[in-house]
Design an enzyme around this catalytic site. Structure first.
Site, PDB file in Angstrom:
ATOM      1  N   HIS A  19      -0.174  29.110  12.550  1.00  0.00           N
ATOM      2  CA  HIS A  19      -0.828  29.498  11.287  1.00  0.00           C
ATOM      3  C   HIS A  19      -2.361  29.497  11.413  1.00  0.00           C
ATOM      4  CE1 HIS A  19       2.918  29.284   8.840  1.00  0.00           C
ATOM      5  NE2 HIS A  19       3.246  28.371   9.723  1.00  0.00           N
ATOM      6  N   ASN A  52       6.604  29.051   3.179  1.00  0.00           N
ATOM      7  CA  ASN A  52       6.554  30.340   3.882  1.00  0.00           C
ATOM      8  C   ASN A  52       7.053  31.439   2.954  1.00  0.00           C
ATOM      9  OD1 ASN A  52       5.586  29.437   6.339  1.00  0.00           O
ATOM     10  ND2 ASN A  52       7.599  29.314   7.316  1.00  0.00           N
TER      11      ASN A  52
HETATM   12 FE1  HDE Z   1       4.260  23.937   9.871  1.00  0.00          FE
HETATM   13  N1  HDE Z   1       2.642  23.234  10.874  1.00  0.00           N
HETATM   14  N2  HDE Z   1       5.459  22.814  11.053  1.00  0.00           N
HETATM   15  N3  HDE Z   1       5.927  24.744   8.982  1.00  0.00           N
HETATM   16  N4  HDE Z   1       3.106  25.082   8.733  1.00  0.00           N
HETATM   17  C1  HDE Z   1       1.359  23.561  10.636  1.00  0.00           C
HETATM   18  O1  HDE Z   1      -0.376  22.016  10.477  1.00  0.00           O
HETATM   19  C2  HDE Z   1       5.049  21.827  11.866  1.00  0.00           C
HETATM   20  C3  HDE Z   1       7.216  24.401   9.212  1.00  0.00           C
HETATM   21  C4  HDE Z   1       3.493  25.845   7.665  1.00  0.00           C
HETATM   22  O2  HDE Z   1      -2.468  27.009   5.777  1.00  0.00           O
HETATM   23  C5  HDE Z   1       0.385  22.731  11.421  1.00  0.00           C
HETATM   24  O3  HDE Z   1      -2.490  21.867   9.728  1.00  0.00           O
HETATM   25  C6  HDE Z   1       6.177  21.123  12.437  1.00  0.00           C
HETATM   26  C7  HDE Z   1       8.090  24.892   8.193  1.00  0.00           C
HETATM   27  C8  HDE Z   1       2.348  26.468   7.053  1.00  0.00           C
HETATM   28  O4  HDE Z   1      -3.190  25.222   6.828  1.00  0.00           O
HETATM   29  C9  HDE Z   1       1.274  21.770  12.211  1.00  0.00           C
HETATM   30  C10 HDE Z   1       7.282  21.752  11.922  1.00  0.00           C
HETATM   31  C11 HDE Z   1       7.262  25.568   7.316  1.00  0.00           C
HETATM   32  C12 HDE Z   1       1.250  26.026   7.794  1.00  0.00           C
HETATM   33  C13 HDE Z   1       2.649  22.184  11.742  1.00  0.00           C
HETATM   34  C14 HDE Z   1       6.832  22.807  11.053  1.00  0.00           C
HETATM   35  C15 HDE Z   1       5.926  25.458   7.830  1.00  0.00           C
HETATM   36  C16 HDE Z   1       1.755  25.159   8.826  1.00  0.00           C
HETATM   37  C17 HDE Z   1      -0.618  23.490  12.223  1.00  0.00           C
HETATM   38  C18 HDE Z   1       8.748  21.453  12.190  1.00  0.00           C
HETATM   39  C19 HDE Z   1       7.659  26.343   6.038  1.00  0.00           C
HETATM   40  C20 HDE Z   1      -0.198  26.408   7.595  1.00  0.00           C
HETATM   41  C21 HDE Z   1      -1.960  23.099  11.674  1.00  0.00           C
HETATM   42  C22 HDE Z   1       9.103  20.090  12.062  1.00  0.00           C
HETATM   43  C23 HDE Z   1       8.317  25.546   5.055  1.00  0.00           C
HETATM   44  C24 HDE Z   1      -0.865  25.506   6.605  1.00  0.00           C
HETATM   45  C25 HDE Z   1      -1.686  22.281  10.531  1.00  0.00           C
HETATM   46  C26 HDE Z   1      -2.289  25.944   6.373  1.00  0.00           C
HETATM   47  C27 HDE Z   1       0.957  24.490   9.764  1.00  0.00           C
HETATM   48  C28 HDE Z   1       3.733  21.538  12.159  1.00  0.00           C
HETATM   49  C29 HDE Z   1       7.722  23.691  10.385  1.00  0.00           C
HETATM   50  C30 HDE Z   1       4.818  26.081   7.163  1.00  0.00           C
HETATM   51  C31 HDE Z   1       1.115  21.810  13.716  1.00  0.00           C
HETATM   52  C32 HDE Z   1       6.097  19.974  13.412  1.00  0.00           C
HETATM   53  C33 HDE Z   1       9.599  24.692   8.081  1.00  0.00           C
HETATM   54  C34 HDE Z   1       2.336  27.408   5.856  1.00  0.00           C
HETATM   55  O5  HDE Z   1       1.017  20.426  11.873  1.00  0.00           O
END
Ligand code: HDE
Length: 708
Positions: free
Chosen positions: A88, A161
């Site tokens: 993202h 999402n």
């Molecule tokens: Fe994320 N995800 N994610 N994700 N995600 C990040 O956080 C992570 C997941 C989502 O505009 C990171 O600050 C793990 C699902 C959005 O700043 C990180 C897992 C969904 C955004 C991270 C998931 C998301 C992130 C990268 C599985 C939808 C952007 C930088 C366990 C429900 C937020 C940060 C923004 C961002 C980790 C799965 C949506 C790396 C470990 C499911 C919208 O922390």
């Protein structure tokens, strides 16, 4: 993209208590720096006399180490970048507010969801998943839709999402999934695309990804703009009421603007011609006062019904068909203020699904559980230390006090001698708040837990295909065709034949044999006669899964290209402009050169842009205006390409007066979306309906004959 000073204030907040919004603005104002009419100084406040020349030993001599102004400037510059988000990374943000609808007390005690007289400030960040910070907006990808609610009881982050399901069921697989979809490690190719071997290798080996991959191959993954996407919380959460009674919920947010998609050729071209297409659209819509709005809704499931579905509520690869549990609207939010500074706001905003407030709680969804740890952890390296909550965009609007001290970039000057608890020196302040609803202290939901420590996936998570089929079967025929085209396009970029075959034979065949056959035929893969049909979901189709269920009511903010040449008919231009203004649409006069053209009375018609620089892919519909100039228009390659491309991308086109001849001269098959008349007023109502419906899907077969 000039900023309108009026819209940089919060607008649209007249009717309700503005206290919350004003508080957040005041807080941000304290940190805003406006340098106009101010002296240029060093970071320590010394006025700078010469910002053009470094200090040297003589006019042509060596630079002196003592030049503290040069050193400070260069040192700061050297450290201007922070690590981009791992996923993202490419995003765009805006401010707004949330208002709750009445009646939510029956679900939750959360103040911002039950107090209808408060507008809660919000910050939203939209993003793509795969590409780096500088990648294109219109790539095929799931869009992130993260909302920070600055509530009076603390910040609540709803980090969702634009698809209701995710690619994996357990957070321990997330690094594998991300490594597979990101650019490949040996070449760092491709940027902003999943069409490569490692992604398809992984997803064809991990069948739990089948449903989310189907969403990624559908039109949902190429939205027309960010104002027209839905949002989903994905996981099942809990809401807790004042009596500590819990219900399960899924969060949905639905755009008032309706949903709309790009066509694939258009998405690819936009990625080159305007990589900032979505960013620009959002910024310009807000500056123009076309504030995008979404309704927040929940699907509510009683605790007693947890096991009544043919899938597990804790499984993030499943959605709940609205036929089984309808969406209850609980509020709306509006984006009405652009950021002042991208880095300070959009880049530094730190979301975390673990930021919840009293009245909301987690479930044991194993993907959600891993997220609760990941997001705060990632900010430690992105934002450089444990005090990132003090950065203005992340700071709560309510007071916050505790005994956490010091650390990198500590901004607060904590007073007092006792930074521990219990203490008698400061009467034990800051004090805990009892958990009862009327007090507001946070209390976790007391879920009963009784089990063995175990590394195992629940059997109830094991059906990976029936909801993927439910999604495919719920799409309109043109949407299904786009899914087939997307699989073929993506798999055609996969070099290893065994990966293509595995995806078709072991994944698609299990989802839907018809889909598999259509993809296989184009890739030259043979499907064995005994290929299995998998079990069906309890619901066969679900109406709200197709984008067709979300057509907008109006054509506000839709963009119409108006093509003109010298000797154009002014009366039709006047009619178009008056109509667009009344409808809230944006009609732009596009000329052959940036200079004005002349109308038939030899008066100047000002240009909003030239046809070569403002391509049809950036517009929703096209009009070519009549005049004494057919010979000029038919000789103009840019104009002809403009019309052919708009036709290919299934857009409504109006050919006025003499220009109706272009339909024949360009060999275009006439259809419902090719309107021809002398007078714009005669076609305007029909034209509006077509723009509202967005594309002429019935034209797709004819459009294939037009070169890309
Ligand atoms: Fe994320 N995800 N994610 N994700 N995600 C990040 O956080 C992570 C997941 C989502 O505009 C990171 O600050 C793990 C699902 C959005 O700043 C990180 C897992 C969904 C955004 C991270 C998931 C998301 C992130 C990268 C599985 C939808 C952007 C930088 C366990 C429900 C937020 C940060 C923004 C961002 C980790 C799965 C949506 C790396 C470990 C499911 C919208 O922390």
């Amino acid at each position: 993209m000039k900023k309108n000073p009026q819209t940089s204030q919060v607008a649209g907040t007249d009717s309700l208590d503005k206290q919350n919004i004003n508080e957040k603005n005041k807080q941000l104002d304290l940190n805003r720096s406006d340098a106009s009419e101010q002296a240029l100084t060093t970071n320590h406040g010394v006025k700078i006399a010469d910002n053009q020349n470094s200090l040297k030993s003589s006019v042509r001599g060596s630079t002196l180490l003592e030049d503290f102004i040069l050193r400070e400037k260069i040192t700061h510059f050297d450290h201007e970048r922070i690590p981009e988000r791992i996923v993202h990374a490419r995003g765009v943000g805006a401010h707004g507010y949330f208002e709750a609808y009445p009646g939510n007390e029956k679900f939750t005690k959360a103040g911002f969801l039950t107090n209808t007289s408060v507008q809660t400030p919000i910050f939203v960040r939209f993003s793509t998943v795969q590409g780096p910070r500088g990648s294109a907006d219109t790539v095929r990808d799931i869009r992130g839709f993260a909302i920070k609610f600055y509530t009076q009881e603390g910040n609540f982050d709803l980090v969702g999402n634009n698809a209701p399901v995710f690619f994996i069921q357990d957070g321990i697989k997330f690094p594998d999934f991300v490594h597979a979809v990101k650019p490949e490690p040996h070449t760092e190719i491709p940027t902003g695309a999943s069409a490569h071997d490692t992604f398809w290798d992984f997803v064809s080996l991990v069948p739990e990804s089948a449903h989310a991959v189907m969403w990624a191959m559908s039109d949902r993954a190429i939205p027309r703009n960010l104002r027209s996407i839905q949002g989903f919380g994905v996981h099942t959460f809990r809401l807790i009421d004042a009596n500590n009674k819990a219900v399960f919920v899924k969060f949905h947010w639905t755009p008032k603007q309706g949903c709309a998609q790009l066509v694939w050729d258009e998405a690819q071209k936009l990625a080159g011609k305007d990589p900032d297409f979505h960013r620009r659209d959002l910024y310009e819509a807000i500056e123009a006062g076309n504030y995008p709005e979404w309704e927040l809704g929940i699907q509510v499931i009683a605790e007693a019904d947890e096991m009544k579905f043919d899938f597990d509520l804790l499984d993030p690869t499943k959605l709940i068909p609205e036929e089984l549990v309808p969406v209850t609207p609980i509020g709306k939010f509006v984006l009405n203020r652009n950021i002042d500074n991208f880095f300070a706001e959009t880049e530094q905003v730190a979301f975390c699904p673990g930021h919840i407030v009293p009245g909301i709680d987690f479930t044991n969804d194993p993907l959600l559980q891993a997220r609760l740890f990941s997001y705060t952890d990632t900010q430690l390296s992105r934002l450089g230390g444990p005090n990132f909550h003090q950065i203005p965009i992340n700071k709560p609007v309510c007071p916050f006090h505790n005994n956490q001290r010091d650390g990198i970039h500590q901004h607060t000057i904590h007073r007092g001698q006792a930074a521990y608890q219990p203490n008698s020196i400061d009467n034990n302040w800051p004090a805990e708040t009892p958990a009862a609803a009327e007090n507001g202290g946070f209390e976790s939901y007391q879920e009963r837990i009784d089990g063995h420590k175990i590394r195992q996936r629940s059997e109830s998570f094991s059906d990976h295909f029936s909801q993927a089929r439910l999604y495919f079967q719920s799409l309109a025929p043109h949407e299904q065709k786009h899914v087939v085209d997307a699989y073929v396009f993506e798999l055609s970029k996969v070099e290893r034949v065994h990966i293509r075959e595995r995806e078709v034979l072991e994944v698609l065949c299990n989802i839907d044999l018809d889909l598999a056959q259509q993809v296989a035929d184009q890739l030259g893969i043979k499907i064995p006669a005994n290929a299995q049909k998998n079990k069906q979901a309890s619901v066969q189709t679900s109406a709200k899964l197709s984008l067709e269920a979300f057509n907008p009511e109006d054509i506000k903010a839709k963009k119409i290209a108006v093509l003109v040449h010298d000797d154009v008919n002014q009366s039709n231009i006047d009619a178009i402009q008056a109509w667009a203004k009344a409808e809230g649409a944006v009609a732009e006069i596009l000329t052959p050169k940036p200079a004005p053209v002349l109308n038939t009375d030899k008066a100047e018609v000002p240009s909003d842009g030239m046809q070569k620089a403002e391509p049809s892919i950036a517009y929703d519909a096209v009009i070519i205006v009549d005049g004494d100039n057919y010979d000029v228009a038919i000789q103009d390659g840019v104009t002809k390409h403009y019309l052919l491309e708009a036709y290919k991308h299934l857009k409504p086109i109006v050919f006025l007066g003499d220009k109706s001849q272009l339909l024949d001269d360009l060999n275009l098959v006439k259809d419902e979306g090719t309107l021809a008349d002398q007078d714009f007023s005669a076609v305007k109502d029909h034209f509006k309906k077509l723009i509202r419906l967005h594309r002429i899907w019935a034209r797709e077969a004819a459009a294939e004959a037009i070169p890309a």
